[in-house]
Design an enzyme around this catalytic site. Structure first.
Site, PDB file in Angstrom:
ATOM      1  N   ALA A 316     -10.049   6.682  -1.393  1.00 48.08           N
ATOM      2  CA  ALA A 316      -9.990   5.839  -0.198  1.00 48.08           C
ATOM      3  C   ALA A 316      -9.571   6.663   1.010  1.00 48.08           C
ATOM      4  O   ALA A 316      -8.781   7.613   0.886  1.00 48.08           O
ATOM      5  CB  ALA A 316      -9.023   4.686  -0.411  1.00 48.08           C
ATOM      6  N   PRO A 317     -10.092   6.328   2.194  1.00 44.95           N
ATOM      7  CA  PRO A 317      -9.690   7.055   3.397  1.00 44.95           C
ATOM      8  C   PRO A 317      -8.222   6.819   3.722  1.00 44.95           C
ATOM      9  O   PRO A 317      -7.654   5.796   3.361  1.00 44.95           O
ATOM     10  CB  PRO A 317     -10.611   6.468   4.472  1.00 44.95           C
ATOM     11  CG  PRO A 317     -11.041   5.139   3.950  1.00 44.95           C
ATOM     12  CD  PRO A 317     -11.086   5.279   2.475  1.00 44.95           C
ATOM     13  N   GLY A 318      -7.628   7.778   4.407  1.00 42.45           N
ATOM     14  CA  GLY A 318      -6.228   7.659   4.780  1.00 42.45           C
ATOM     15  C   GLY A 318      -5.384   8.742   4.148  1.00 42.45           C
ATOM     16  O   GLY A 318      -5.865   9.560   3.354  1.00 42.45           O
ATOM     17  N   ILE A 319      -4.106   8.749   4.476  1.00 47.11           N
ATOM     18  CA  ILE A 319      -3.161   9.734   3.943  1.00 47.11           C
ATOM     19  C   ILE A 319      -2.874   9.400   2.484  1.00 47.11           C
ATOM     20  O   ILE A 319      -2.659   8.244   2.130  1.00 47.11           O
ATOM     21  CB  ILE A 319      -1.859   9.722   4.770  1.00 47.11           C
ATOM     22  CG1 ILE A 319      -2.156  10.091   6.230  1.00 47.11           C
ATOM     23  CG2 ILE A 319      -0.832  10.683   4.175  1.00 47.11           C
ATOM     24  CD1 ILE A 319      -0.971   9.938   7.155  1.00 47.11           C
ATOM     25  N   ARG A 320      -2.883  10.416   1.629  1.00 49.36           N
ATOM     26  CA  ARG A 320      -2.593  10.210   0.214  1.00 49.36           C
ATOM     27  C   ARG A 320      -1.193   9.613   0.043  1.00 49.36           C
ATOM     28  O   ARG A 320      -0.225  10.061   0.653  1.00 49.36           O
ATOM     29  CB  ARG A 320      -2.661  11.526  -0.561  1.00 49.36           C
ATOM     30  CG  ARG A 320      -4.005  12.198  -0.565  1.00 49.36           C
ATOM     31  CD  ARG A 320      -5.014  11.471  -1.460  1.00 49.36           C
ATOM     32  NE  ARG A 320      -6.125  12.336  -1.793  1.00 49.36           N
ATOM     33  CZ  ARG A 320      -7.190  12.513  -1.021  1.00 49.36           C
ATOM     34  NH1 ARG A 320      -7.270  11.877   0.138  1.00 49.36           N
ATOM     35  NH2 ARG A 320      -8.166  13.327  -1.410  1.00 49.36           N
ATOM     36  N   LEU A 322       2.355   8.757  -1.951  1.00 49.90           N
ATOM     37  CA  LEU A 322       3.264   9.521  -2.797  1.00 49.90           C
ATOM     38  C   LEU A 322       3.449   8.869  -4.158  1.00 49.90           C
ATOM     39  O   LEU A 322       3.869   9.522  -5.111  1.00 49.90           O
ATOM     40  CB  LEU A 322       4.628   9.668  -2.113  1.00 49.90           C
ATOM     41  CG  LEU A 322       4.630  10.366  -0.742  1.00 49.90           C
ATOM     42  CD1 LEU A 322       6.046  10.411  -0.179  1.00 49.90           C
ATOM     43  CD2 LEU A 322       4.044  11.768  -0.851  1.00 49.90           C
ATOM     44  N   LYS A 337      -5.694   0.548  -6.934  1.00 50.66           N
ATOM     45  CA  LYS A 337      -4.456   1.306  -6.786  1.00 50.66           C
ATOM     46  C   LYS A 337      -3.853   1.577  -8.163  1.00 50.66           C
ATOM     47  O   LYS A 337      -3.653   0.640  -8.952  1.00 50.66           O
ATOM     48  CB  LYS A 337      -3.461   0.530  -5.914  1.00 50.66           C
ATOM     49  CG  LYS A 337      -4.020   0.148  -4.554  1.00 50.66           C
ATOM     50  CD  LYS A 337      -3.081  -0.749  -3.762  1.00 50.66           C
ATOM     51  CE  LYS A 337      -1.859  -0.034  -3.287  1.00 50.66           C
ATOM     52  NZ  LYS A 337      -1.058  -0.867  -2.343  1.00 50.66           N
ATOM     53  N   ASP A 372      -1.838  -9.819  -1.027  1.00 46.62           N
ATOM     54  CA  ASP A 372      -1.766 -10.195  -2.429  1.00 46.62           C
ATOM     55  C   ASP A 372      -2.419  -9.100  -3.275  1.00 46.62           C
ATOM     56  O   ASP A 372      -3.414  -8.488  -2.862  1.00 46.62           O
ATOM     57  CB  ASP A 372      -2.493 -11.521  -2.649  1.00 46.62           C
ATOM     58  CG  ASP A 372      -2.114 -12.183  -3.965  1.00 46.62           C
ATOM     59  OD1 ASP A 372      -1.162 -11.717  -4.616  1.00 46.62           O
ATOM     60  OD2 ASP A 372      -2.765 -13.176  -4.339  1.00 46.62           O
TER      61      ASP A 372
END
Length: 596
Positions: A316-320, A322, A337, A372
């Site tokens: 998915a795009p975005g910062i990985r 933690l 997720k 949700d």
């Protein structure tokens, strides 16, 4: 007893367990009216939590009963085929047959530990095609359109009775009359062929909704009467909503589940889908509290989409993250997720803690600000649709949760969540100053409303928030959330000693709000904007005040539609009251929950 007879007996036993569960579910749901009338808001929250938890309890009882009767692992495949066939016969004319299918699937899933998904022994596909409209008369009231508007409203409130008085019935009936006349022209009013209302009243939070539609030759409009109670437990009409967007927001994925009693959930959902065709059917089942069946319908929808698409699952795009590895299918509107095997040094938490935090959100009032999530085990993906880079990263970061079985990637445990644009990406890419300002304002409002719902968001970096296509900011990173009572909000000591902070004693529960401005958003213009609009977030006084309110059990009312839709109940503001009109302004499109 023959195998066939035993299969019939077991099918009946599972059916009995489902019926018991649905009676339990309905009993809690029916209590919503009394809780609304008496203003028992804490009881309403407790009832919502109980209703979510009863499914697993009923399921455990059903599985235990099954194990008492048979030695399941000594049964051959013909027995399980016969069991499914017998159960299908039992639910053939059942009003909640689709929910019963899901309950049956849950029982079989527990028995086989979700190791396989086989339509020969489970209802991977529905047992029959649902034809909406067959039970329509059992879920709606129709009202006479040959009378005046005022007479129609009188008929509606003669039908929907509450055991409390109106604050001002005459005023509210006039509000409703004026609002509809402002919404429709005389010609449109004259052309109305039907006014339908769902028999179920939809309760959530401190509000109740009567939901239906107005049918005309050229168009059909939602017709929603929003009701609330005042401090004296007197009823008042808060708004008349005739815009699909407003109705869609009420049924948003970041809100708690409705209490809406019905014996015909399939017909009810079909009607709602006609009002909100952009909503997925699984979203509507979930909104009614049937989240387990919503997961079933989602999976069926997912299989259909896989058959009609050919793009690959990718990171998915975005910062990985933690804690979580997140991936998506670009053509599909959810993200997947997975909890990573190991966390960064800064994350002093365990896998069990993360699962518990997601459970806490599920049980909390999400006030339209927390997405949700839906938990799955042994979810299967076609291996040829998984991008090599994604597969490599999954195997590196989530090895204990992933495996390859033949031509499938199997993920032992994951969460599925509605896809949104990460707020940090939005702020990088958007160039419209008004939209950027709205996003920052929404960010601050989101944090505040989560806090007022007794949740401290913990990690408030803007990368942990998403923004919807309507400009609404939603929080979706839950590994560091906690109850407000579990944090100690402190001021940074004022001192001329440059080394004073180095010797400051800090407990694990201590939080210093003055530091929030340094990490919620990065760029200076956004920092200044957030401080200008929500500067109180950076003060310990604000957080201690909210902490004090939540410690008393105070329940806030978050109205999910714009202030401009609400009727003014204050005499000195009546002249300024503007009932819903046919055109929505840009400000109206933004739904910033108003506290009342």
């Amino acid at each position: 007893m023959t195998e066939h007879a035993q299969a019939k007996k077991m099918a009946y036993q599972i059916m009995t367990s489902f019926d018991k569960n649905y009676r339990w579910f309905s009993r809690i749901t029916r209590g919503a009216q009394e809780r609304f009338e008496k203003g028992h808001w804490r009881d309403a929250l407790a009832a919502s939590k109980e209703r979510i938890s009863i499914y697993e309890q009923s399921l455990a009882d059903a599985v235990a009963d099954l194990y008492e009767q048979i030695i399941v692992h000594q049964k051959d495949v013909e027995f399980w085929h016969a069991l499914k066939a017998a159960f299908a016969n039992l639910i053939e004319s059942h009003p909640q047959y689709e929910l019963a299918e899901t309950f049956y699937n849950s029982v079989i899933g527990k028995v086989f530990r979700h190791r396989s998904i086989d339509n020969n022994i489970m209802f991977v596909l529905p047992s029959r095609c649902f034809l909406p409209g067959q039970d329509r008369a059992k879920v709606i009231h129709s009202f006479d359109t040959k009378t005046t508007v005022a007479e129609m409203y009188e008929a509606i409130f003669a039908c929907y009775r509450f055991n409390i008085p109106f604050e001002d019935r005459t005023r509210d009936m006039q509000f409703l009359d004026d609002a509809l006349r402002n919404r429709l022209t005389k010609q449109e009013l004259g052309s109305v062929s039907a006014v339908e209302m769902l028999k179920s009243v939809f309760y959530r939070g401190k509000a109740a909704y009567l939901i239906g539609r107005i049918k005309m030759p050229e168009q059909t409009l939602p017709f929603v009467i929003a009701l609330q109670t005042n401090d004296s437990n007197a009823l008042f009409v808060d708004a008349l909503l005739t815009d699909r967007h407003d109705l869609s927001v009420i049924f948003g994925f970041a809100r708690s589940y409705f209490m809406a009693d019905t014996q015909y959930p399939g017909e009810l959902v079909a009607y709602l889908h006609e009002l909100m065709p952009n909503k997925k059917v699984f979203e509507l089942y979930i909104a009614l509290g049937h989240y387990k069946h919503g997961k079933t319908v989602f999976y069926r929808n997912f299989l259909q989409h896989m058959d009609k698409s050919d793009d690959a699952f990718e990171i998915a795009p975005g910062i990985r993250g933690l804690v979580m590895m997140v991936f998506h299918l670009p053509s599909y509107g959810v993200v997947f997720k997975i909890i990573k095997d190991e966390f960064a040094e800064s994350k002093k938490i365990t896998r069990e803690h993360v699962i518990d935090r997601y459970r806490l959100v599920k049980m909390s009032d999400r006030v339209g600000r927390m997405a949700d999530t839906h938990e799955y085990v042994n979810f299967r993906f076609p291996l040829h649709r998984v991008h090599p880079d994604l597969l490599a990263e999954l195997q590196e970061t989530c090895a204990s949760s992933v495996s390859i079985s033949g031509d499938e990637l199997v993920i032992k445990h994951l969460y599925i969540e509605r896809k949104m644009t990460p707020l940090n990406l939005f702020l990088q890419q958007e160039t419209d100053p008004q939209k950027l300002e709205n996003a920052i304002d929404e960010l601050g409002t989101c944090i505040k409303q989560i806090a007022m719902a007794n949740i401290f968001p913990g990690d408030m970096l803007h990368k942990n928030f998403g923004i919807t296509r309507h400009g609404r900011v939603i929080f979706y990173d839950y590994d560091e959330i906690c109850l407000m009572s579990e944090r100690n909000f402190r001021d940074i000591p004022k001192s001329d000693d440059p080394y004073a902070l180095d010797t400051l004693s800090v407990a694990p529960s201590d939080v210093f709000p003055e530091q929030f401005e340094h990490f919620i958003v990065g760029k200076r213009p956004f920092k200044e904007m957030l401080k200008a609009k929500h500067g109180d977030l950076m003060t310990s006084e604000y957080w201690r005040r909210v902490q004090k309110e939540t410690s008393k059990g105070e329940i806030h009312n978050f109205t999910p539609y714009p202030q401009s839709r609400r009727f003014s109940r204050h005499p000195d503001r009546l002249a300024q009251s503007t009932p819903a009109t046919s055109a929505s302004t840009n400000n109206d499109a933004k739904t910033s929950d108003e506290l009342s």
